[in-house]
Design a protein around this motif. Structure first.
Motif, PDB file in Angstrom:
ATOM      1  N   GLU A  81       0.821  -1.205   0.000  1.00 11.81           N
ATOM      2  CA  GLU A  81       0.000   0.000   0.000  1.00 11.81           C
ATOM      3  C   GLU A  81       0.860   1.263   0.000  1.00 11.81           C
ATOM      4  N   HIS A 113       1.189   5.465   2.461  1.00  4.71           N
ATOM      5  CA  HIS A 113       0.208   5.814   1.433  1.00  4.71           C
ATOM      6  C   HIS A 113      -0.744   6.910   1.891  1.00  4.71           C
ATOM      7  N   THR A 114      -0.889   7.082   3.218  1.00  3.48           N
ATOM      8  CA  THR A 114      -1.753   8.156   3.708  1.00  3.48           C
ATOM      9  C   THR A 114      -1.116   9.523   3.547  1.00  3.48           C
ATOM     10  N   ARG A 168      -5.834   7.495  -4.833  1.00  2.00           N
ATOM     11  CA  ARG A 168      -5.717   7.539  -3.378  1.00  2.00           C
ATOM     12  C   ARG A 168      -5.143   8.863  -2.901  1.00  2.00           C
ATOM     13  N   ARG A 178      -8.080  11.093  -2.702  1.00  2.00           N
ATOM     14  CA  ARG A 178      -8.901  10.804  -1.520  1.00  2.00           C
ATOM     15  C   ARG A 178      -8.244  11.354  -0.258  1.00  2.00           C
ATOM     16  N   ASN A 179      -6.932  11.185  -0.140  1.00  2.00           N
ATOM     17  CA  ASN A 179      -6.224  11.732   1.020  1.00  2.00           C
ATOM     18  C   ASN A 179      -6.342  13.244   1.081  1.00  2.00           C
TER      19      ASN A 179
END
Length: 716
Positions: A219, A264-265, A295, A298-299
């Motif tokens: 991830e 990944h965040t 992603r 989205r973050n």
């Protein structure tokens, strides 16, 4: 094994799309012009002072357009510098003030004269070149034969070779005449670096650039810099914002080779990587590989915060620019969709990290801000809910003004804008004349006003009171009669009255209290335990909201929007938000609090707990949690000291050992007497027992779900 989401292997000095540049030999600057024109480059630099605008005495030669081209200025075969070639397109501007002057100019250029004179139009063109921290100006003298002088017509161009510049620099070019007859032309250009040019064998500063590999690591993202062990280089991660300066996020001087892992965040679309050798005047090369990563987007929305700043300001905080629009809307008291207010705030692109002003005269708790993309609504906040109080039962009237002082009023309702003096069956149409009188008498609050119209908020409470006054009077008379009858038979109904009093104080008031239950979906057995707890709480009674019972709404709205709506409704009704801690929930909290020891986890798209942390954490950090939140955990599932210290600013209960205190806190002032409360706690404990046994049954036993170890939150 996860499928790699992104793989980019490149050398900083190569790129799949490259430019092959023309070579210019020799260190001398030169100038050349179109056929028919003559030009001369003055030696040495000139002062970069445009001067003031002056009026043209007649037709003059002025620059109309700038055009650039990149070339290589080479001193030797492998020793070249990047250079900017500039072409200035010229035209004739202005007319002769005196026709006799024009006639003299034409006769001087007449080839049929016995002794024609060389009449021409002359101009001094200045080129100013700035590439931080240096500036350089040159002066070009251009002459146009009289035969080509036609006011308003282009006469050709002059080309200057060339301005040297650094790789990757931003350059600004200006062009104007001396004296200056018009506003100067300007051009800003971002020069490519070693990745975008086929120059790695010609420009020596590109030889020492490190090789970078960006790839997926499950991830997360892995950055591998393949350089020799002796080479030292700088690596910087930064947010490249369109609006505002670059924001450095992480920087370090390293010695190769190196492998760096990014969570990944932490990925956002504007996260860029810059690398350079630690040598004097080295070239810095940047890549921004996450612009299109879903992603990362989205973050970005998870990190975005919509802040309302009194008295009438707002700001959207985000690390990157957001492709979104902002609108004002009106949120009715009875719920439903927020009705768009087009006149005050038309749809426009959002400028992040900048304080913006509402175009309103007064604030109102029913006015909200919506930030949305073309796909869906992302954020919504109502104006100053803490300072202006809860929403009101007001009717919003839209006044439209036309020519000759003509105006009309309509009421904004879910079905549309209803004219006040109409025969529609809506509440606004039935009270149209009264609302019109309220506006004229000044009983309505004016929210916005300009030449095109106005917005008015008119209270509706008095009309509701008038309608129900007779009904309430009849009810009071009936209650009085019943009370007298009961007094006559006090001895017979004394016990019944005592029970009724207790139910009125404890049960009826409790029915009106709402509880929003938030938890982390660690596994199936824990979800069954949460469902059992929610069902048992509903029997107290309490009105319980939990995402287990709202899967369809979660799929339609998204977890964040669903949580926003439920939290707002619960707190406005005087309810409480229950944070149910589990190993997965604690891991999520530590991840949001940037605890370096917590392992990154994959988030369920329907996980309301993960989505809610973006709003829950600010409440705790800013001291707004007491009175709004309650914490709980199960005895054998989580140690007491595992709950993060931040959340201990509110009561945290161990279940089922502290069930009486937990239930009393949930019911608040409506909690029953201790004996009755203990009976209800025993009922809840019995309802939880089968689900608790299922959670703590040994692995492999029939009927068990997956294990409840600390790693359970990471399983999907």
């Amino acid at each position: 094994m996860p499928v790699p989401w992104f793989l980019l292997s490149l050398a900083l000095g190569r790129n799949p799309v490259v430019l092959s540049l023309e070579r210019v030999v020799g260190p001398q600057d030169t100038a050349r012009c179109s056929p028919g024109l003559s030009c001369h480059l003055w030696d040495g630099d000139v002062l970069c002072l445009p001067g003031s605008l002056v009026s043209a005495p007649g037709p003059v030669l002025v620059p109309t357009r700038l055009q650039t081209e990149l070339v290589l200025r080479c001193h030797e075969e492998t020793d070249c510098d990047l250079c900017v070639r500039v072409a200035v397109h010229l035209a004739v501007q202005g007319y002769w003030e005196d026709p006799e002057d024009e006639e003299k100019f034409r006769r001087a250029a007449d080839p049929e004269l016995e002794e024609p004179r060389n009449a021409s139009l002359q101009a001094h063109i200045v080129l100013s070149f700035q590439a931080y921290p240096t500036a350089h100006c040159v002066l070009l003298e251009v002459q146009v034969p009289a035969a080509l002088v036609q006011p308003g017509q282009s006469v050709g161009s002059v080309v200057f070779d060339c301005f040297e510049a650094a790789l990757g620099a931003e350059v600004q070019i200006w062009s104007y005449t001396q004296p200056r007859y018009q506003k100067e032309l300007n051009l800003t250009q971002q020069l490519p670096d070693c990745r975008g040019l086929e120059v790695q064998d010609n420009i020596q500063s590109c030889w020492a650039l490190p090789w970078l590999n960006v790839s997926a690591d499950g991830e997360d993202v892995r950055l591998v810099l393949d350089v020799s062990e002796e080479q030292r280089f700088g690596l910087s991660l930064y947010w490249n914002q369109v609006q505002g300066p670059i924001k450095p996020w992480w920087h370090s001087n390293l010695t190769g080779p190196q492998t760096i892992t990014l969570n990944h965040t932490d990925l956002v679309p504007c996260l860029c990587i810059q690398v350079w050798p630690l040598e004097p005047d080295s070239v810095r090369t940047s890549i921004c590989p996450f612009r299109e990563d879903p992603r990362a987007h989205r973050n970005l929305w998870r990190a975005a915060r919509l802040q309302l700043l009194p008295p009438l300001d707002w700001r959207l905080d985000a690390p990157c620019s957001l492709p979104a629009e902002a609108t004002l809307c009106w949120q009715p008291l009875d719920g439903g969709p927020c009705l768009s207010l087009v006149p005050p705030l038309p749809r426009e692109n959002v400028t992040v990290n900048k304080v913006l002003e509402f175009p309103l005269l007064k604030g109102h708790p029913n006015v909200c801000v919506q930030v949305s993309t073309w796909e869906k609504l992302q954020l919504q906040e109502c104006l100053w809910a803490d300072s202006l109080g809860p929403r009101k039962d007001d009717m919003l009237l839209v006044e439209t003004r036309g020519p000759q002082d003509n105006s009309s009023l309509c009421a904004l309702e879910p079905s549309g804008c209803t004219p006040l003096l109409s025969r529609a069956s809506t509440r606004a149409a039935r009270l149209g004349e009264q609302l019109l009188q309220d506006v004229q008498s000044g009983q309505c609050l004016q929210l916005w006003d300009n030449d095109l119209g106005a917005l008015w908020a008119c209270p509706m409470d008095k009309y509701i009171h008038q309608r129900w006054a007779l009904v309430w009077l009849a009810c009071l008379l009936l209650a009085a009669v019943l009370f007298l009858l009961l007094l006559l038979k006090m001895s017979r109904v004394k016990g019944w009255l005592r029970l009724l009093k207790e139910n009125i104080r404890a049960g009826a008031a409790a029915r009106s209290r709402a509880a929003l239950l938030l938890y982390s979906a660690d596994d199936a057995s824990f979800e069954r335990l949460v469902g059992a707890l929610a069902s048992a709480l509903c029997q107290l009674p309490l009105r319980v909201a939990v995402d287990l019972w709202s899967r369809r709404d979660l799929s339609a709205q998204g977890a964040l929007a669903w949580f926003h709506a439920q939290r707002r409704q619960t707190l406005q009704e005087g309810g409480v938000v229950v944070l149910l801690f589990s190993p997965g929930a604690v891991a999520l909290c530590r991840e949001w609090l940037q605890d370096a020891t917590s392992a990154p986890r994959a988030h369920d798209p329907h996980d309301a707990f993960a989505a809610s942390l973006s709003c829950v954490l600010p409440d705790f950090l800013q001291g707004r949690a007491p009175g709004r939140y309650v914490g709980a955990y199960f005895d054998k599932l989580l140690p007491a000291d595992a709950v993060p210290a931040l959340f201990r600013s509110v009561p945290v209960f161990s279940l089922p050992s502290q069930l009486p205190d937990f239930l009393g806190t949930l019911q608040g002032s409506a909690a029953p007497r201790p004996r009755r409360l203990a009976e209800r706690a025993e009922q809840v404990s019995r309802a939880l027992q089968p689900a608790l046994e299922s959670c703590f049954r040994p692995p492999g036993a029939p009927g068990t779900g997956r294990g409840m170890g600390p790693e359970a939150g990471d399983r999907t």
